[in-house]
Design an enzyme around this catalytic site. Structure first.
Site, mmCIF file in Angstrom:
data_model
loop_
_atom_site.group_PDB
_atom_site.id
_atom_site.type_symbol
_atom_site.label_atom_id
_atom_site.label_comp_id
_atom_site.label_asym_id
_atom_site.label_seq_id
_atom_site.Cartn_x
_atom_site.Cartn_y
_atom_site.Cartn_z
ATOM 1 N N MET A 111 1.083 -2.648 12.173
ATOM 2 C CA MET A 111 0.410 -3.596 13.054
ATOM 3 C C MET A 111 0.683 -3.304 14.529
ATOM 4 O O MET A 111 1.060 -4.200 15.293
ATOM 5 C CB MET A 111 0.833 -5.029 12.685
ATOM 6 C CG MET A 111 0.412 -5.425 11.295
ATOM 7 S SD MET A 111 -1.353 -5.114 11.023
ATOM 8 C CE MET A 111 -1.619 -5.948 9.478
ATOM 9 N N ASN A 117 0.834 -1.218 0.000
ATOM 10 C CA ASN A 117 0.000 0.000 0.000
ATOM 11 C C ASN A 117 0.860 1.255 0.000
ATOM 12 O O ASN A 117 0.520 2.246 -0.655
ATOM 13 C CB ASN A 117 -0.953 -0.003 1.198
ATOM 14 C CG ASN A 117 -2.199 -0.820 0.920
ATOM 15 O OD1 ASN A 117 -3.047 -0.395 0.132
ATOM 16 N ND2 ASN A 117 -2.295 -1.991 1.527
ATOM 17 N N HIS A 177 -7.973 -0.918 5.766
ATOM 18 C CA HIS A 177 -8.356 -2.149 6.461
ATOM 19 C C HIS A 177 -8.979 -3.110 5.442
ATOM 20 O O HIS A 177 -9.830 -2.698 4.644
ATOM 21 C CB HIS A 177 -9.366 -1.811 7.569
ATOM 22 C CG HIS A 177 -9.753 -2.995 8.382
ATOM 23 N ND1 HIS A 177 -8.944 -3.515 9.378
ATOM 24 C CD2 HIS A 177 -10.847 -3.793 8.331
ATOM 25 C CE1 HIS A 177 -9.537 -4.564 9.911
ATOM 26 N NE2 HIS A 177 -10.699 -4.761 9.294
ATOM 27 N N GLU A 191 -7.513 -2.232 -2.467
ATOM 28 C CA GLU A 191 -6.824 -1.352 -1.507
ATOM 29 C C GLU A 191 -5.896 -0.399 -2.247
ATOM 30 O O GLU A 191 -5.826 0.795 -1.934
ATOM 31 C CB GLU A 191 -5.990 -2.177 -0.506
ATOM 32 C CG GLU A 191 -6.812 -3.064 0.404
ATOM 33 C CD GLU A 191 -5.942 -3.819 1.411
ATOM 34 O OE1 GLU A 191 -4.916 -3.285 1.861
ATOM 35 O OE2 GLU A 191 -6.298 -4.959 1.759
HETATM 36 C C1 GAR Z 1 -3.141 -4.808 3.963
HETATM 37 O O1 GAR Z 1 -4.007 -5.812 3.500
HETATM 38 C C2 GAR Z 1 -3.869 -3.908 4.936
HETATM 39 O O2 GAR Z 1 -5.212 -3.699 4.606
HETATM 40 C C3 GAR Z 1 -3.745 -4.690 6.211
HETATM 41 O O3 GAR Z 1 -2.430 -5.193 6.189
HETATM 42 C C4 GAR Z 1 -2.043 -5.389 4.840
HETATM 43 C C5 GAR Z 1 -0.729 -4.686 4.629
HETATM 44 O O4 GAR Z 1 -0.221 -4.985 3.372
HETATM 45 N N1 GAR Z 1 -3.972 -3.872 7.352
HETATM 46 C C6 GAR Z 1 -4.602 -4.301 8.442
HETATM 47 O O5 GAR Z 1 -5.024 -5.427 8.557
HETATM 48 C C7 GAR Z 1 -4.762 -3.243 9.513
HETATM 49 N N2 GAR Z 1 -5.688 -3.690 10.491
HETATM 50 P P1 GAR Z 1 0.931 -4.104 2.730
HETATM 51 O O6 GAR Z 1 2.072 -4.091 3.768
HETATM 52 O O7 GAR Z 1 1.322 -4.873 1.509
HETATM 53 O O8 GAR Z 1 0.394 -2.768 2.439
#
Ligand code: GAR
Length: 213
Positions: free
Chosen positions: A101, A25, A120, A185
């Site tokens: 996280m 993201n 999310h 996302e």
């Molecule tokens: C993503 O799917 C985001 O939506 C989730 O972690 C992933 C991070 O991926 N976030 C959560 O679950 C927050 N509660 P990325 O590091 O590839 O962006």
């Protein structure tokens, strides 16, 4: 209560991205900036995880990175106070949580009210928390998706900015559904950031209104 978010669309904004993992993201937001879609720069990529792949990607892209070891602080409040200092030093307008996280303390949420966004992988307020793609499959919902929201003191419950709907298929696994949601996302997160820096987001109570130009 109407809460305007004061941002001058003329000024180039400054973003801090917080991540703990792979950083896809973060990449989507940075790619949108490089493509001229967002009037802002990434001033800092911060992590609570030293080896987060997202930090390495940021370094490869010549962005400033910063890691702070949570184990060096007696509690979350002290940790967040130090993080706030680092964000303040860089005159940041918006903090984007991108797979960060670690739950932010109320100090942080108050300090940057309506200036912290999160992505999310579910249609909030359904399925807050972790492993939400698996929870959506186990519940048998027909649709899940992704939500970009402002961060408030209640985890995953802040005002919703944008959502994207993704169907849950009969043969979905946690991985296939997660992949399909992730693609959405990568569209809605940069879009929400763009709207923010265009000065088009207005918070009224729980609701976020998008102003027409
Ligand atoms: C993503 O799917 C985001 O939506 C989730 O972690 C992933 C991070 O991926 N976030 C959560 O679950 C927050 N509660 P990325 O590091 O590839 O962006």
């Amino acid at each position: 209560m109407v809460e305007e978010i004061f941002i001058s669309p003329k000024k180039r904004g400054r973003i801090a991205v917080f991540l703990s993992g792979r950083g896809s993201n973060f990449k989507a937001i940075h790619d949108a900036i490089l493509g001229g879609k967002i009037n802002a720069d990434i001033a800092l990529v911060f992590s609570n995880v030293e080896g987060a792949p997202g930090l390495r990607i940021a370094q490869e892209r010549s962005l400033e990175t910063f890691y702070l070891n949570p184990k060096l602080y007696p509690n979350r409040e002290d940790y967040d106070r130090e993080v706030i200092k680092e964000v303040r030093k860089r005159n940041v307008d918006l903090v984007c949580l991108a797979g960060y996280m670690k739950i932010l303390t109320f100090h942080f949420c108050r300090e940057f009210k309506h200036r912290v966004m999160n992505i999310h992988p579910a249609l909030l307020p359904s399925f807050p928390g972790l492993h939400v793609q698996k929870k959506a499959i186990d519940w048998g919902v027909r649709y899940s998706g992704a939500t970009v929201h402002f961060v408030s003191e209640d985890v995953d419950m802040g005002p919703i900015i944008l959502q994207a709907v993704v169907p849950v298929l009969q043969d979905d696994t946690e991985e296939t559904l997660s992949d399909r949601i992730l693609k959405e996302e990568h569209k809605i997160y940069p879009e929400a950031v763009r709207l923010f820096f265009e000065g088009r987001l207005e918070v009224r109570g729980r609701r976020v209104f998008i102003k027409e130009i």
